[in-house]
Design an enzyme around this catalytic site. Structure first.
Site, PDB file in Angstrom:
ATOM      1  N   ALA A 174       0.857  -1.197   0.000  1.00 35.14           N
ATOM      2  CA  ALA A 174       0.000   0.000   0.000  1.00 35.14           C
ATOM      3  C   ALA A 174       0.883   1.233   0.000  1.00 35.14           C
ATOM      4  O   ALA A 174       2.006   1.208   0.519  1.00 35.14           O
ATOM      5  CB  ALA A 174      -0.906  -0.006   1.232  1.00 35.14           C
ATOM      6  N   LEU A 175       0.375   2.319  -0.570  1.00 40.66           N
ATOM      7  CA  LEU A 175       1.168   3.546  -0.563  1.00 40.66           C
ATOM      8  C   LEU A 175       0.279   4.755  -0.362  1.00 40.66           C
ATOM      9  O   LEU A 175      -0.909   4.755  -0.690  1.00 40.66           O
ATOM     10  CB  LEU A 175       2.006   3.675  -1.838  1.00 40.66           C
ATOM     11  N   CYS A 205      -7.546   0.215   2.830  1.00 38.50           N
ATOM     12  CA  CYS A 205      -7.513   1.322   1.865  1.00 38.50           C
ATOM     13  C   CYS A 205      -8.915   1.726   1.416  1.00 38.50           C
ATOM     14  O   CYS A 205      -9.094   2.301   0.336  1.00 38.50           O
ATOM     15  CB  CYS A 205      -6.629   0.964   0.674  1.00 38.50           C
TER      16      CYS A 205
END
Length: 254
Positions: A174-175, A205
């Protein structure tokens, strides 16, 4: 790719900084070890606020004790289980809710985008490509999803890995970024070998029912520090590479 020989430290918090080659502007690699999330968060903001045009870019490699983080415009309703005992921290990055915990690599990217002439979307693409390249090193096929930043398990047509097939579409990285005065902080997290149970307490997310996996679930027995080093090198390489349009025009590959 490195300006000096790299060594994977046994005690990351005691490791000296290493300089990685990254185009015209090298990147300092900092091994921060196991660190409370709030310490990293405060340090990132302080570093960014104190930057000058001459400040060297840095990548920080960190492992956090269990914590949920909620993005700037995130919806608290995505935390499904409020009595998990895991703290929730509201932060200033983009995106919704995610989980950080032991066995996960968190790479914070403290990058001067203006100096490198990088747009945010291009930086995101490069970060994702670095993760894809890192996982390919361990024979894991992964890809992006349109409109959903991060990296997901893909199945190659000739893939014989039953675990990959069973977890196709699951999220493994994830970013989320924050840009302040033309400089980035926050970054990307990659699941190596961790307790995945806390992800069931959230909509990862912001996506209900999204499965989250780690490299161990996909059959890869890899050391956290080894994977972190590969990831840092690929991030530095990608950040220092040619823009996507220029690379296509010149025939260069990253």
């Amino acid at each position: 790719m490195s300006a000096i020989p790299l060594a994977v430290p046994h005690q990351t918090h005691d490791a000296p900084g290493t300089v990685l080659s990254s185009g015209d502007f090298p990147v300092a690699l900092r091994w921060r070890g196991l660190e409370p999330y709030s310490h990293s968060f405060d340090a990132m903001r302080a570093f960014t606020d104190a930057r000058t045009p001459e400040t060297q870019d840095e990548i920080w490699l960190v492992e956090h004790p269990p914590v949920f983080t909620l993005g700037l415009a995130g919806d608290p309703a995505h935390l499904l289980l409020t009595e998990s005992g895991i703290p929730l921290v509201k932060v200033d990055r983009g995106g919704q809710i995610t989980y950080h915990g032991p066995g996960q690599i968190v790479a914070y990217l403290l990058i001067d985008l203006r100096r490198r002439k990088l747009m945010v979307r291009e930086l995101v693409r490069r970060i994702e490509e670095a993760v894809i390249e890192t996982l390919a090193t361990y024979n894991l096929a992964t890809d992006r999803k349109a409109g959903a930043p991060g990296i997901y398990v893909a199945r190659h047509p000739q893939d014989v890995n039953d675990r990959m097939q069973a977890h196709e579409g699951a999220k493994i990285a994830a970013l989320g970024l924050k840009i302040r005065n033309g400089c980035s902080y926050h970054g990307v997290s990659l699941n190596v070998r961790m307790d995945l149970q806390p992800f069931l307490a959230i909509n990862p997310c912001g996506y209900a029912g999204l499965e989250t996996v780690d490299m161990a679930t996909l059959g890869v027995a890899a050391d956290w520090r080894d994977v972190a080093l590969v990831l840092a090198e690929r991030l530095a390489h990608q950040i220092g590479g040619l823009p996507a349009i220029a690379a296509a025009t010149t025939g260069s590959t990253e």
